[in-house]
Scaffold this active site. Structure first.
Site, PDB file in Angstrom:
ATOM      1  N   PRO A  16       0.831  -1.200   0.000  1.00 22.59           N
ATOM      2  CA  PRO A  16       0.000   0.000   0.000  1.00 22.59           C
ATOM      3  C   PRO A  16       0.869   1.255   0.000  1.00 22.59           C
ATOM      4  O   PRO A  16       2.010   1.219   0.431  1.00 22.59           O
ATOM      5  CB  PRO A  16      -0.769  -0.114   1.312  1.00 22.59           C
ATOM      6  CG  PRO A  16       0.111  -0.931   2.193  1.00 22.59           C
ATOM      7  CD  PRO A  16       0.827  -1.889   1.296  1.00 22.59           C
ATOM      8  N   SER A 264       7.187   4.918   9.542  1.00 23.71           N
ATOM      9  CA  SER A 264       7.280   3.780   8.625  1.00 23.71           C
ATOM     10  C   SER A 264       5.940   3.094   8.476  1.00 23.71           C
ATOM     11  O   SER A 264       5.008   3.318   9.240  1.00 23.71           O
ATOM     12  CB  SER A 264       8.329   2.791   9.126  1.00 23.71           C
ATOM     13  OG  SER A 264       7.763   1.994  10.147  1.00 23.71           O
ATOM     14  N   LYS A 265       5.883   2.242   7.472  1.00 20.78           N
ATOM     15  CA  LYS A 265       4.651   1.494   7.212  1.00 20.78           C
ATOM     16  C   LYS A 265       4.244   0.697   8.444  1.00 20.78           C
ATOM     17  O   LYS A 265       3.085   0.518   8.724  1.00 20.78           O
ATOM     18  CB  LYS A 265       4.869   0.535   6.042  1.00 20.78           C
ATOM     19  CG  LYS A 265       4.975   1.255   4.710  1.00 20.78           C
ATOM     20  CD  LYS A 265       4.884   0.295   3.548  1.00 20.78           C
ATOM     21  CE  LYS A 265       4.872   1.086   2.242  1.00 20.78           C
ATOM     22  NZ  LYS A 265       4.666   0.275   1.062  1.00 20.78           N
ATOM     23  N   ARG A 266       5.248   0.196   9.159  1.00 19.85           N
ATOM     24  CA  ARG A 266       4.949  -0.639  10.315  1.00 19.85           C
ATOM     25  C   ARG A 266       4.391   0.160  11.489  1.00 19.85           C
ATOM     26  O   ARG A 266       3.791  -0.399  12.388  1.00 19.85           O
ATOM     27  CB  ARG A 266       6.190  -1.408  10.744  1.00 19.85           C
ATOM     28  CG  ARG A 266       6.452  -2.630   9.895  1.00 19.85           C
ATOM     29  CD  ARG A 266       7.798  -3.241  10.217  1.00 19.85           C
ATOM     30  NE  ARG A 266       8.869  -2.282  10.007  1.00 19.85           N
ATOM     31  CZ  ARG A 266       9.400  -2.002   8.822  1.00 19.85           C
ATOM     32  NH1 ARG A 266       8.941  -2.603   7.752  1.00 19.85           N
ATOM     33  NH2 ARG A 266      10.360  -1.114   8.695  1.00 19.85           N
ATOM     34  N   ASP A 267       4.613   1.475  11.482  1.00 16.45           N
ATOM     35  CA  ASP A 267       4.110   2.276  12.597  1.00 16.45           C
ATOM     36  C   ASP A 267       2.596   2.222  12.659  1.00 16.45           C
ATOM     37  O   ASP A 267       2.002   2.308  13.720  1.00 16.45           O
ATOM     38  CB  ASP A 267       4.575   3.733  12.471  1.00 16.45           C
ATOM     39  CG  ASP A 267       6.041   3.864  12.808  1.00 16.45           C
ATOM     40  OD1 ASP A 267       6.509   3.041  13.613  1.00 16.45           O
ATOM     41  OD2 ASP A 267       6.701   4.756  12.272  1.00 16.45           O
TER      42      ASP A 267
END
Ligand code: GLU
Length: 508
Positions: A16, A264-267
Site C-alpha cells: 500500500p 514507517s509502514k509498520r508504525d
C-alpha cells in the site's frame, strides 16, 4: 524556449502507498498544475520479487480519492506510454547495451558464491566490500575476460548482469532544488547493477531511461532516493543526455510524532493512527491496516494536512483547498528538515473541514448512520441536530455519541450528576415546570427563553439548579448543546414526557 513542466509520480507496487508517498504525489501534482504542466503516473514494477497483487489498484484508488488526478499514465494512456515498466521491458536492454558499447558499463558473470567470497575476503581485509573500481579487476566480468571469452559465455547463455562502471575518482556535482549543491566523489560509489539476469532493468536504469523518454523536467521524490542521485547524474552523462536532465528535488522525510525516525509502514496502527490513505488488506499475511478514508477523514482535510507537512505558505494560513494549494505551492517553501507527523493536528483538520461543510451535506452523511440504526428522520431535523453538535466532533461517526438523545429518550441518568445536583426539592420544581410547559404552544427557542426565565424568577430558582436538572431529564447526562434548542427539537409533549420520566425514575 522554457521547458514544459512534466513531472511524474513513480511508485513501485510493492504494497500500500504510505502517506509519505501520497505527499510526494501531491507535491508533484501541485507543482505541475501551478506551472500548467503535466503530471504523470508511472508504475515501476520491474522488481518481480517484490510485486504485490492489488497494490497498483490501491495506489490509483488512493490518488483518485485525494483528487490527485494524473494527466498521463497507467489507466489513462498518453503519447509517452506504456506507463507500466513491465510493459516497456524490451526497451531497456538496448539502453544497457548502448552503455556497454560506449564503455560505461560491462557484463558481470560472477555467481552468488563468487560475490560472497569477494565480500568475505574484503571484509577480512577490512576493505570496502563493494563491487567497484578497486575490486572489479579481480572479478569475472567483460573487463577482466577477453572479448572472445565474454562472447563465448554470452553465446552459451551464461547468466550475467550489466553493471555501471563507476569512475575511480571523480567529483560528481549535483544541484538539488531543496538541498542546494551536493557533491560526492565517485570513489565512494559501487558499480550498481543496471540490468538483471532475469532480463529486467533495475530501478536505476529504468527510472532514468523513462524520465528521459517521457521528457520529465523535474524529479520530485523522497529523500531516500538522494543517495541514488550521483548514479543517475552519471547515467545522464553517459547517455549524452545532459541537456535533457531533469532538475531534482528530494523531499524531507515524514517523521514519527516524537521525531524519532522515519514514519514507517509498520508504525501504522501501532501508534494509534493510520499511515495509509485507504484501508489495506494484505493479500499475503491477511493483516488489515486502517486507512484515513475508512477512519472517517474527508479527502480534502487529509490532503490539506499532508500539504502542510513539509511545505509552508510563508504565513499562518492553514486551511487550503486543493486549488488554493496549486496557487500557493512552491518548492522554495519546502523545508530541508523532516516533518513530525502530528495525529492530533490531523484530527483538527478534519474538524475544521466538518465545520466548513454545509450542514445539509454533513446531515446527509450522518443520515446514513441513522438509517443504519433504523432511525428515519426528516432531513431538516437532521440538519438541525448537525448544526447543534458539530462543534463537538471531529468525524461524522462521532456525531451519534453527541446526539443520540435527540432520537431516544434517556434510559438512565448520570449518577454523579444526580448525587451532586439533585436536591430534595428538585422533583417538585420540575413538576411545576411541566405544568407551565403544558400550556405553552410556542415552543420556539426565544419563547422558551422567556418562559424559563419567568419561571425561575417567580419560583426563585437559581438558573444553575433548574438547568442541570432539566438537562439531566432530557439528555440523561450533563452534556449537550443549548437546552432550549433541545426542547424545541423534542417538542412540548416529548419534553414533558421526559421530565416526568426522570422525576419518577430518579425518585424511585
Ligand atoms: N519507484 C521508486 C519508488 O518506489 C521511484 C523513485 C523515484 O521517484 O525516482 O519510490
Amino acid at each position: 524556449m522554457e521547458r514544459k513542466v512534466r513531472v511524474r509520480f513513480a511508485p513501485s507496487p510493492t504494497g500500500p502507498l504510505h502517506i509519505g508517498g501520497v505527499r510526494t504525489a501531491l507535491y508533484n501534482y501541485l507543482f505541475a498544475k501551478k506551472h500548467n504542466g503535466d503530471f504523470l503516473l508511472r508504475i515501476e514494477d520491474t522488481d518481480q520479487n517484490r510485486f504485490v497483487p492489488g497494490a497498483e489498484e490501491y495506489i490509483m484508488e488512493s490518488l483518485r480519492w485525494c483528487g490527485i488526478n494524473w494527466d498521463e499514465g497507467v489507466g489513462k494512456n498518453g503519447p509517452y506510454g506504456p506507463y507500466r515498466q513491465s510493459e516497456r521491458k524490451d526497451l531497456y536492454r538496448q539502453y544497457a547495451f548502448r552503455l556497454i558499447e560506449k564503455g560505461f558499463a560491462y557484463f558481470a558473470f560472477d555467481t552468488t558464491e563468487e560475490l560472497d567470497d569477494m565480500r568475505k575476503r574484503l571484509e577480512a581485509e577490512k576493505g570496502n566490500a563493494q563491487y567497484d573500481a578497486h575490486t572489479r579487476g579481480k572479478m569475472r566480468n567483460s573487463l577482466t575476460l577477453s572479448q572472445l571469452e565474454t562472447q563465448q559465455l554470452l553465446d552459451e547463455g551464461a547468466t550475467y548482469v550489466i553493471r555501471f562502471k563507476m569512475p575511480e575518482n571523480e567529483d560528481i556535482a549535483m544541484e538539488d532544488l531543496i538541498r542546494g549543491s551536493v557533491k560526492v566523489n565517485s570513489g565512494q560509489l559501487d558499480d550498481k547493477v543496471l540490468f538483471k539476469s532475469d532480463g529486467m532493468p533495475t530501478y536505476h536504469l529504468a527510472n532514468v531511461v523513462d524520465d528521459y523518454l517521457m521528457d520529465i523536467s523535474h524529479v520530485i521524490r523522497g529523500e531516500e532516493w538522494l543517495p541514488s542521485l550521483p548514479l543517475h547524474v552519471m547515467l545522464y552523462r553517459a547517455f549524452d543526455w545532459h541537456d535533457k536532465m531533469p532538475q531534482f528535488a528530494h523531499l524531507p522525510l515524514l517523521l514519527k510524532p516524537d521525531g524519532n525516525g522515519k514514519l514507517s509502514k509498520r508504525d501504522g496502527d501501532r501508534l494509534g493512527f493510520p499511515v495509509f490513505p485507504l484501508m489495506w488488506n494484505d493479500p499475503k499475511s491477511g493483516e488489515v491496516s486502517s486507512g484515513y478514508r475508512e477512519s472517517g477523514y474527508f479527502a480534502d482535510a487529509f490532503v490539506n494536512m499532508l500539504a502542510l507537512l513539509g511545505w509552508n505558505p510563508g504565513n499562518d494560513q492553514e486551511i487550503f483547498s486543493l486549488d488554493e494549494l496549486v496557487q500557493e505551492f512552491s518548492l522554495e517553501r519546502v523545508g530541508k528538515s523532516g516533518s513530525k507527523f502530528d495525529p492530533a493536528k490531523a484530527r483538527w483538520f478534519n474538524h475544521q473541514y466538518l465545520l466548513k461543510k454545509d450542514d445539509g451535506e454533513v446531515a446527509e452523511l450522518f443520515n446514513l448512520i441513522l438509517k443504519d440504526k433504523g432511525i428515519f428522520e426528516e432531513k431538516q431535523r437532521v440538519v438541525k441536530v448537525v448544526s447543534l453538535v458539530k462543534e463537538r466532533v471531529h468525524f461524522i461517526h462521532e456525531i451519534w455519541d453527541q446526539a443520540a438523545f435527540f432520537f431516544y429518550a434517556p434510559e438512565s441518568y448520570d449518577q454523579k450528576t444526580i448525587d451532586k445536583k439533585w436536591k430534595p426539592d428538585t422533583s417538585e420544581i420540575l413538576t411545576n415546570l411541566t405544568k407551565i410547559l403544558a400550556s405553552v404552544d410556542d415552543f420556539s427557542v426565544s419563547n422558551l427563553d422567556h418562559i424559563l426565565h419567568d419561571f425561575m424568577e417567580m419560583n426563585e430558582v437559581p438558573a444553575g439548579k433548574l438547568m442541570i436538572a432539566l438537562r439531566l431529564s432530557l439528555v440523561g447526562a450533563g452534556m449537550g448543546p443549548d437546552l432550549k434548542e433541545i426542547m424545541t427539537f423534542l417538542g412540548r409533549d416529548e419534553t414533558i414526557h421526559r421530565i416526568i420520566n426522570a422525576v419518577n425514575t430518579i425518585n424511585s
